[in-house]
Design a protein around this motif. Structure first.
Motif, mmCIF file in Angstrom:
data_model
loop_
_atom_site.group_PDB
_atom_site.id
_atom_site.type_symbol
_atom_site.label_atom_id
_atom_site.label_comp_id
_atom_site.label_asym_id
_atom_site.label_seq_id
_atom_site.Cartn_x
_atom_site.Cartn_y
_atom_site.Cartn_z
ATOM 1 N N THR A 1 0.816 -1.212 0.000
ATOM 2 C CA THR A 1 0.000 0.000 0.000
ATOM 3 C C THR A 1 0.852 1.266 0.000
ATOM 4 O OG1 THR A 1 -0.215 0.208 2.422
ATOM 5 C CG2 THR A 1 -1.783 -1.240 1.281
ATOM 6 N N PHE A 2 2.171 1.118 0.049
ATOM 7 C CA PHE A 2 3.072 2.274 0.050
ATOM 8 C C PHE A 2 3.647 2.505 -1.333
ATOM 9 C CE2 PHE A 2 3.470 0.865 4.508
ATOM 10 C CZ PHE A 2 3.101 2.039 5.132
ATOM 11 N N THR A 3 3.755 3.752 -1.728
ATOM 12 C CA THR A 3 4.489 4.090 -2.935
ATOM 13 C C THR A 3 5.981 3.898 -2.689
ATOM 14 O OG1 THR A 3 4.771 6.411 -2.302
ATOM 15 C CG2 THR A 3 2.758 5.836 -3.543
ATOM 16 N N ARG B 1 11.121 5.061 0.397
ATOM 17 C CA ARG B 1 12.437 5.711 0.371
ATOM 18 C C ARG B 1 12.514 6.852 1.390
ATOM 19 N NH1 ARG B 1 15.677 4.094 -3.836
ATOM 20 N NH2 ARG B 1 14.628 2.691 -5.295
ATOM 21 N N ARG B 2 11.408 7.557 1.569
ATOM 22 C CA ARG B 2 11.384 8.626 2.572
ATOM 23 C C ARG B 2 11.581 8.054 3.968
ATOM 24 N NH1 ARG B 2 12.527 13.784 3.926
ATOM 25 N NH2 ARG B 2 11.190 14.492 5.618
ATOM 26 N N GLN B 3 10.983 6.877 4.236
ATOM 27 C CA GLN B 3 11.166 6.243 5.542
ATOM 28 C C GLN B 3 12.641 5.987 5.818
ATOM 29 O OE1 GLN B 3 8.654 4.174 8.364
ATOM 30 N NE2 GLN B 3 10.086 5.847 8.558
ATOM 31 N N GLY C 1 13.006 -2.981 15.443
ATOM 32 C CA GLY C 1 14.286 -3.244 14.801
ATOM 33 C C GLY C 1 14.783 -4.648 15.071
ATOM 34 N N LEU C 2 14.070 -5.367 15.927
ATOM 35 C CA LEU C 2 14.393 -6.758 16.238
ATOM 36 C C LEU C 2 13.305 -7.716 15.774
ATOM 37 C CD1 LEU C 2 15.598 -6.279 19.938
ATOM 38 C CD2 LEU C 2 17.045 -6.579 17.918
ATOM 39 N N VAL C 3 12.072 -7.233 15.727
ATOM 40 C CA VAL C 3 10.909 -8.058 15.421
ATOM 41 C C VAL C 3 10.028 -7.297 14.437
ATOM 42 C CG1 VAL C 3 8.875 -9.216 16.371
ATOM 43 C CG2 VAL C 3 10.939 -8.992 17.774
ATOM 44 N N SER C 4 9.583 -7.963 13.381
ATOM 45 C CA SER C 4 8.680 -7.318 12.426
ATOM 46 C C SER C 4 7.362 -8.068 12.364
ATOM 47 C CB SER C 4 9.309 -7.268 11.031
ATOM 48 O OG SER C 4 8.512 -6.513 10.144
ATOM 49 N N ASN C 5 6.301 -7.318 12.137
ATOM 50 C CA ASN C 5 4.966 -7.884 12.044
ATOM 51 C C ASN C 5 4.230 -7.264 10.865
ATOM 52 O OD1 ASN C 5 4.763 -9.522 14.619
ATOM 53 N ND2 ASN C 5 5.288 -7.521 15.481
ATOM 54 N N GLY C 6 3.134 -7.925 10.450
ATOM 55 C CA GLY C 6 2.313 -7.362 9.397
ATOM 56 C C GLY C 6 1.843 -5.971 9.776
ATOM 57 N N GLY C 7 1.971 -5.045 8.846
ATOM 58 C CA GLY C 7 1.633 -3.656 9.120
ATOM 59 C C GLY C 7 2.830 -2.825 9.530
ATOM 60 N N GLY C 8 3.902 -3.500 9.901
ATOM 61 C CA GLY C 8 5.102 -2.773 10.318
ATOM 62 C C GLY C 8 6.298 -3.046 9.439
ATOM 63 N N SER C 9 6.079 -3.631 8.267
ATOM 64 C CA SER C 9 7.216 -4.098 7.464
ATOM 65 C C SER C 9 8.145 -2.972 7.031
ATOM 66 C CB SER C 9 6.723 -4.871 6.241
ATOM 67 O OG SER C 9 5.869 -4.075 5.453
ATOM 68 N N VAL C 10 7.592 -1.837 6.610
ATOM 69 C CA VAL C 10 8.435 -0.748 6.107
ATOM 70 C C VAL C 10 9.171 -0.068 7.258
ATOM 71 C CG1 VAL C 10 8.391 1.500 4.957
ATOM 72 C CG2 VAL C 10 7.055 -0.412 4.052
ATOM 73 N N TYR C 11 8.448 0.243 8.322
ATOM 74 C CA TYR C 11 9.088 0.846 9.491
ATOM 75 C C TYR C 11 10.149 -0.093 10.054
ATOM 76 C CZ TYR C 11 9.602 2.676 14.255
ATOM 77 O OH TYR C 11 10.107 3.166 15.433
ATOM 78 N N SER C 12 9.809 -1.368 10.211
ATOM 79 C CA SER C 12 10.775 -2.327 10.732
ATOM 80 C C SER C 12 11.990 -2.440 9.828
ATOM 81 C CB SER C 12 10.134 -3.708 10.905
ATOM 82 O OG SER C 12 9.339 -3.764 12.066
ATOM 83 N N ALA C 13 11.781 -2.405 8.528
ATOM 84 C CA ALA C 13 12.910 -2.484 7.613
ATOM 85 C C ALA C 13 13.912 -1.366 7.886
ATOM 86 C CB ALA C 13 12.428 -2.415 6.165
ATOM 87 N N SER D 1 3.501 11.959 13.582
ATOM 88 C CA SER D 1 4.687 11.116 13.533
ATOM 89 C C SER D 1 4.506 9.853 12.716
ATOM 90 C CB SER D 1 5.101 10.721 14.952
ATOM 91 O OG SER D 1 5.428 11.849 15.726
ATOM 92 N N ALA D 2 3.288 9.496 12.372
ATOM 93 C CA ALA D 2 3.044 8.275 11.616
ATOM 94 C C ALA D 2 2.334 8.604 10.316
ATOM 95 C CB ALA D 2 2.204 7.297 12.441
ATOM 96 N N SER D 3 2.582 7.777 9.324
ATOM 97 C CA SER D 3 1.954 7.931 8.028
ATOM 98 C C SER D 3 1.465 6.561 7.578
ATOM 99 C CB SER D 3 2.960 8.503 7.026
ATOM 100 O OG SER D 3 2.381 8.682 5.761
ATOM 101 N N PHE D 4 0.408 6.536 6.806
ATOM 102 C CA PHE D 4 -0.161 5.280 6.354
ATOM 103 C C PHE D 4 -0.056 5.162 4.838
ATOM 104 C CE2 PHE D 4 -2.135 5.773 10.468
ATOM 105 C CZ PHE D 4 -2.172 4.479 10.969
ATOM 106 N N GLY D 5 -0.017 3.918 4.361
ATOM 107 C CA GLY D 5 0.009 3.679 2.930
ATOM 108 C C GLY D 5 -1.210 4.276 2.236
ATOM 109 N N THR D 6 -1.031 4.638 0.974
ATOM 110 C CA THR D 6 -2.082 5.354 0.242
ATOM 111 C C THR D 6 -2.662 4.553 -0.910
ATOM 112 O OG1 THR D 6 -0.388 6.388 -1.146
ATOM 113 C CG2 THR D 6 -1.098 7.606 0.819
ATOM 114 N N ILE D 7 -2.141 3.369 -1.176
ATOM 115 C CA ILE D 7 -2.607 2.563 -2.300
ATOM 116 C C ILE D 7 -3.639 1.550 -1.794
ATOM 117 C CG2 ILE D 7 -1.936 0.950 -4.121
ATOM 118 C CD1 ILE D 7 0.895 2.188 -3.971
ATOM 119 N N GLY D 8 -4.833 1.598 -2.342
ATOM 120 C CA GLY D 8 -5.873 0.654 -1.935
ATOM 121 C C GLY D 8 -5.738 -0.670 -2.672
#
Length: 271
Positions: free
Chosen positions: A94-96, A101-103, A138-150, A190-197
């Motif tokens: 859902t992210f461009t 890249r901005r993250q 930064g140690l554990v990733s979950n669905g919905g957090g993939s980009v931030y965790s990356a 401080s948080a942003s959400f994906g924009t692609i449906g």
């Protein structure tokens, strides 16, 4: 005068609490945010040991100028707190590309800009502490957090290696990995959400966004307590290389370690 601190992302959240705790401990803080006025507003006026400066951490030259100005004025940077960052929350597709890249531009390359600006001054003195605000994400990733965790996994890998390069030169590192903190980190500032449906994810994304909205402001971790811990550790001659903060963070990190041990064991069994 105590130690000289340079802290990023001070206008709100954990950065503000770390700055406040350092000031309460008698330290001098060069407090940065994209707007120095926002820092002044956050502290309701001037404090004789608070020195607000504007800094966009994605601007490497600006980071160099702030580091040079701090050293010229105070003679040293004893503690760098690389705190500024934000979260892209949502499902990866859902992210461009620009949002992803901005993250990384902020959370990873921005932190690198500031560390690259400060490290030469610490090396020259053979002294200093770099505190990096990572996350249990930064140690554990979950669905919905993939980009931030990356972005935070990348921060972890960078600082884990960089710390070993700096240690022989008398410079210490502290990676801070909080769980969920009661700050404004999960709101729109401080948080942003994906924009692609994407229809396949629609229900799961709606559930995830409801979880984020429900958790915002009710997170279990106390940012004031974490800030006090960070300042206390910074003032010790010996400090751990990591601080996993919060019962939730310790549980998630422990579960990840157990999972890795099991997967490593199964890999050995398979030859």
């Amino acid at each position: 005068m105590g130690k000289i601190w340079l802290v990023t992302g001070v206008s709100r959240g954990l950065g503000r609490e770390i700055t406040r705790a350092a000031l309460d401990a008698g330290e001098t803080v060069v407090a940065t945010a994209r707007s120095a006025d926002a820092v002044r507003d956050a502290f309701s006026g001037q404090h004789d040991r608070l020195h607000p400066l504007s800094l966009d951490i994605t601007d490497a030259e600006a980071a160099n100028r702030v580091a040079a100005e701090t050293v010229e004025r105070f003679g040293a940077i004893d503690v760098l707190v690389n705190n500024a960052g934000y979260a892209e929350l949502g499902f990866f597709e859902t992210f461009t590309d620009a949002a992803v890249r901005r993250q990384f531009e902020v959370n990873l390359f921005g932190a690198m800009n500031v560390a690259r600006a400060v490290a030469p001054h610490m090396r020259a003195r053979r002294s200093g502490l770099i505190v990096t605000i990572s996350s249990v994400s930064g140690l554990v990733s979950n669905g919905g957090g993939s980009v931030y965790s990356a972005s935070k996994f990348a921060v972890e890998g960078w600082m884990e290696g960089f710390a070993q390069e700096l240690a022989p030169l008398g410079i210490r590192s502290l990676l801070v990995e909080p769980g969920m903190l009661r700050t404004d980190f999960m709101d729109r500032k401080s948080a942003s959400f994906g924009t692609i449906g994407i229809a396949d994810y629609a229900e799961a994304v709606a559930q995830y966004r409801a979880f984020v909205a429900g958790a915002n402001g009710k997170q279990p971790g106390d940012p004031k307590l974490l800030a006090a811990r960070i300042v206390a550790l910074a003032l010790q001659s010996e400090a751990p290389s990591r601080l996993v903060f919060g019962d939730d963070a310790r549980q998630w990190a422990g579960a990840k370690i157990d999972q890795l041990r099991q997967e490593i064991a199964r890999s050995a069994d398979r030859g």
